[in-house]
Design a protein around this motif. Structure first.
Motif, mmCIF file in Angstrom:
data_model
loop_
_atom_site.group_PDB
_atom_site.id
_atom_site.type_symbol
_atom_site.label_atom_id
_atom_site.label_comp_id
_atom_site.label_asym_id
_atom_site.label_seq_id
_atom_site.Cartn_x
_atom_site.Cartn_y
_atom_site.Cartn_z
ATOM 1 N N ASP A 43 -50.973 41.312 18.168
ATOM 2 C CA ASP A 43 -50.738 40.377 17.089
ATOM 3 C C ASP A 43 -50.978 39.003 17.685
ATOM 4 O OD1 ASP A 43 -49.808 38.937 14.913
ATOM 5 O OD2 ASP A 43 -48.354 40.492 14.424
ATOM 6 N N TYR A 102 -51.505 39.663 9.740
ATOM 7 C CA TYR A 102 -50.433 40.645 9.491
ATOM 8 C C TYR A 102 -49.415 40.097 8.491
ATOM 9 C CZ TYR A 102 -46.337 38.637 11.892
ATOM 10 O OH TYR A 102 -45.250 37.873 12.234
ATOM 11 N N ARG A 103 -49.529 38.823 8.135
ATOM 12 C CA ARG A 103 -48.489 38.147 7.347
ATOM 13 C C ARG A 103 -49.131 36.905 6.744
ATOM 14 N NH1 ARG A 103 -43.196 36.333 10.847
ATOM 15 N NH2 ARG A 103 -42.002 35.200 9.298
ATOM 16 N N LEU A 104 -48.672 36.498 5.601
ATOM 17 C CA LEU A 104 -49.309 35.381 4.919
ATOM 18 C C LEU A 104 -48.380 34.189 4.779
ATOM 19 C CD1 LEU A 104 -51.037 37.288 1.949
ATOM 20 C CD2 LEU A 104 -52.085 36.574 4.103
ATOM 21 N N GLN A 119 -42.683 42.337 2.869
ATOM 22 C CA GLN A 119 -43.825 41.526 2.392
ATOM 23 C C GLN A 119 -44.108 41.824 0.916
ATOM 24 O OE1 GLN A 119 -47.240 41.575 4.991
ATOM 25 N NE2 GLN A 119 -46.095 40.783 6.739
ATOM 26 N N VAL A 152 -51.121 44.171 5.469
ATOM 27 C CA VAL A 152 -50.505 42.949 4.956
ATOM 28 C C VAL A 152 -50.139 43.174 3.488
ATOM 29 C CG1 VAL A 152 -52.736 41.838 4.385
ATOM 30 C CG2 VAL A 152 -50.712 40.421 4.842
ATOM 31 N N TYR A 176 -46.627 37.797 -2.249
ATOM 32 C CA TYR A 176 -47.305 39.021 -1.801
ATOM 33 C C TYR A 176 -47.649 39.955 -2.960
ATOM 34 C CZ TYR A 176 -46.275 38.097 3.160
ATOM 35 O OH TYR A 176 -46.218 37.589 4.418
#
Lengths: 530, 530
Positions: free
Chosen positions: B452, B489-491, B206, A196, B528
């Motif tokens: 995921d 995996y992602r914010l 990201q 991430v 990020y």
């Protein structure tokens, strides 16, 4: 001043692993390319902590460190640093296989783990996983090849693509863990590449931003069924349609991994040495002799090999699809399985008649390439380094650098169209011929859209005149291909300074990033970055 | 001071594309999450040159710019900047499809190109290539989703993996071309990902290191044969063996791309709104009602969908392999082709009896998911955002942010083992229940080794109490999963400040790199990276 530095290194590693004697330094300088770097010393750390301490000393003393894994970067510079007076950091002692996960099909490796070592480990522990060896031989580092973004011809062929999770010692001595690895107890470090936030792993490939000390590598579960596909074309006219057919077969995933197309010359150099006597010392190899040698060994003008894997039903379907798509486009098409290979070995003569092939000769190469596809490291591809070498073979196994083989790789990427392949050949073949060398093309489909064309420039390194010609030929190849937009996927030491000095935004950014992570330029100065 | 900045922007773009009126700023602030950023202005550049000039003005005036492609980052923050008082740089006007290469199966896109636009372009020009849509609906940017490292469920599912070659405007105003793109006339820019030297593309995903203005995207040649595979399990006990079977099928490449496993709840929220009346306003959804709704719609406890592609022979083999491996592990297994879909539409009643399925109900979801697998963007997955929304549907199509839907995504990566999936469920399900929400799990196999798990936290954004509960639930999910090593995996915007502030080597390096390429912090501060 340098003596105090050495003393400081000895404090960390002891004398045993701090090498400064002439013979050791000479050994690390062995190279298949005509270039020589003065090496200040060689350090052999045994752990990440050793490396952290070494980096701090190097930083305080402003001594550049040049990390190698096993140093077998044949044809690109071997173990030699990019610049003079570096201290080589030989990570070969750090050779633990830290984890193998059978269900999730990955291994976690240190830099010194060789292809042979992982292969034998999997065999000994009866772990049904296969690695993807490069052609560089059993004693090469898997991690080293991966950070150079090398590739093999079997499944998981693109090694950087099959890498997941890194541990990196930075110039500050800090330890960076990429992907999810920096989260305590992270469960997905070796199964999900990107983590991430910004994806950083790419920074530590083809660069000098850090010392990679650990890496996750994806392996292939041994499939229910495995076959190798061999194809041959007897004329150059078949290449165009073959390229279109290969692209189609890759997109439909009839092959599990890359497919390799070898030109006749490329196959020849893997099987024999240059026929100096027959050629009366002249170069390059005469067309008539090449054709005769190829006929004797039943080598086609173009020869292809690729793996098909899956369930029995899937392999049968892949075979049918390949047969249908290649119909009328190739002269011979054979599928080899473990069972068939055993038969060939048992009844070589009968099968020679049946298959219209010279089976005993074929077996020599088949077994090697079949093994490579299946994940068995071998020297089958490495032998080409000896093509123009006139020295007798060594009993100690192959080591092209030690044996003073003349080898420089030039490996541009070519889009997978017949137009591009033809345009590319039209550039390089006259250059090889002009300087007295054979163009030994192999086109490896590293993905469905392009070939990696690894061109070996093979010369007699004991012959100063041939060395000079090889250098001229190499420079002309690079220059002419660059002009036409065919750019190498990887650089030899001889190209790095010129390449990274280009005043373009890309190389300027590369340089800026280097300064951000290594302001003193302690790590491998000149390696893929200023 | 700010007025001179706006005037400078107007000089570049004209008044038309320099938005400062309240209604425009409000529109860009629409969000499915309970957070609000003050937006200083919105700029709508039409070209790379516009962006270069804007960046220079922003740099001189020290005004932060926040680039969006279409701004439809639903559930992660929509178009909203990470911090207050940014100027949004809306790249939506730059929506040219710059190239489509049919043979090599790629497209080169600007940020504003939507899934719908590329799909229609391919249809109109009868180009036999398919994209991989996300579930976020037809009007989302392909480039935007890719730099967020989003994914779809069809072939080429991992969008960053299918990206090749970028053009990036840096904070200096310079234009960086990654991979081989910086070599004049390079032929392999869009067919080989890594280029030569450090691989930089990962830095622009990201992150906030640059403004991506162009990107190569790999597409899939329309296969000779395509089928969608649907599977259903009626009990929770089947999940463990199913996970092992799915992993095996992915390794043997029976499926061409990802496979998606949907829990009953996840399927329900795509088909209907929350039954407020039946539940008398209470939450979460009662098990008995959920079971009844699922039975009516013939939804299994676990439901899977994946694509199989290839030659006719390959698809038949894949189907056979899937049938064999899933035998005894699933309650229903169906394969859908274009032909079968036409039949279902023509004879829904007869087939309902024959297939023991409620075909008309099934068709509603089948067509959407079938289309997604085949590369047809649709709103089938987007509708889940409306689950707890009590407002009437809008005639203007779906827009969860405009319609004040309550949606926050939490999407951790789970290794593909039953142990991990069970451990993960044991963490999250009580948290959802405790706060009055449904756990709507979907497990997407983004590769052979991990899922995921995109978990939507769906709440009524018009109900302040439910908003508060949703925020508490979200925080607890993140906290508890992180502790056990399940990392997203992602914010979403709400997590970025806390996450990137961690004092670990990774986030410190991320911050150092940011300073190297954008010392003033002009680009998307806080996104990020610090």
């Amino acid at each position: 001043m340098f003596e105090t530095t050495i003393a400081a290194f000895q404090q960390i590693l002891g004398e045993e692993h701090t090498l400064t004697d002439a013979s050791a330094l000479q050994r690390y300088g062995w190279c298949t390319m005509p270039l020589h770097r003065r090496i200040a010393a060689v350090l052999r750390p045994g752990s990440v902590e050793d490396i952290q301490e070494i980096v701090r000393v190097a930083s305080a003393h402003r001594v550049p460190l040049y990390p190698i894994s096993t140093g077998n970067n044949w044809g690109y510079g071997s173990a030699q640093p990019a610049q003079h007076d570096n201290v080589i950091l030989d990570l070969g002692r750090m050779n633990r296989i830290l984890e193998v996960n059978t269900d999730l099909a990955y291994a976690v490796l240190e830099p010194g783990v060789t292809q042979r070592q992982l292969y034998e480990y999997l065999q000994q522990h009866r772990i049904p996983l296969a690695l993807n060896p490069t052609g560089a031989g059993p004693d090469c580092s898997i991690l080293g090849n991966t950070v150079e973004r090398g590739f093999g011809i079997g499944p998981n062929g693109d090694h950087f693509l099959a890498q997941c999770g890194m541990e990196v010692v930075l110039a500050t001595g800090e330890v960076l863990r990429t992907g999810f690895g920096h989260y305590p107890g992270a469960t997905a470090t070796y199964v999900y590449k990107w983590g991430v936030g910004p994806y950083l792993d790419g920074l530590f490939t083809q660069s000098n931003y850090g010392i990679v000390t650990k890496m996750g590598v994806w392996l292939m579960p041994v499939p229910e069924c495995f076959e190798a596909c061999y194809l041959m074309c007897d004329s150059e006219q078949q290449l165009g349609p073959l390229i279109d057919a290969i692209r189609q077969l890759l997109f439909t995933r009839a092959f599990y991994g890359p497919i390799n197309l070898l030109h006749r010359n490329r196959a020849l150099i893997m099987l024999d040495r240059y026929p100096w006597e027959e050629m009366a010392g002249r170069t390059p190899l005469a067309e008539s002799i090449a054709a005769r040698l190829a006929a004797r060994k039943r080598i086609g003008v173009w020869n292809g090999v690729g793996a098909i894997c899956g369930s029995q039903a899937q392999v049968t379907a892949a075979r049918d699809t390949i047969r249908r798509v290649l119909k009328g486009k190739v002269d011979r098409l054979t599928f080899l399985s473990d069972k068939k290979l055993r038969l060939l070995k048992r009844f070589p003569r009968a099968l020679s008649v049946l298959l219209k092939m010279n089976v005993p000769e074929l077996l020599k190469t088949l077994e090697g390439s079949y093994g490579l596809l299946k994940g068995i490291p071998s020297e089958v591809a490495l032998s080409l380094a000896y093509w123009r070498n006139r020295r007798p073979s060594s009993a100690a196994g192959m080591n092209p650098a030690r044996d003073n083989c003349g080898l420089m790789w030039f490996a541009p990427i070519i889009p997978m169209t017949r137009e591009d392949v033809f345009a590319f050949r039209a550039i390089i073949e006259p250059v090889f011929a002009k300087h007295g060398f054979e163009a030994c093309i192999t086109l490896t489909a590293v993905n469905e859209r392009c070939f990696d064309c690894t061109l070996p420039l093979l010369y007699d390194k004991d012959d100063a005149n041939e060395v000079r010609k090889a250098q001229e030929c190499y420079a002309e190849l690079v220059e002419n291909c660059q002009q036409r937009g065919y750019i190498p996927y990887r650089l030899g030491l001889q190209s790095m300074t010129e390449e990274t000095a280009r005043d373009d935004v890309f190389w300027n950014v590369v340089s800026k990033l280097k300064t951000a992570v290594d302001p003193q330029g302690i790590l491998a100065p000149g390696r893929y970055a200023r």
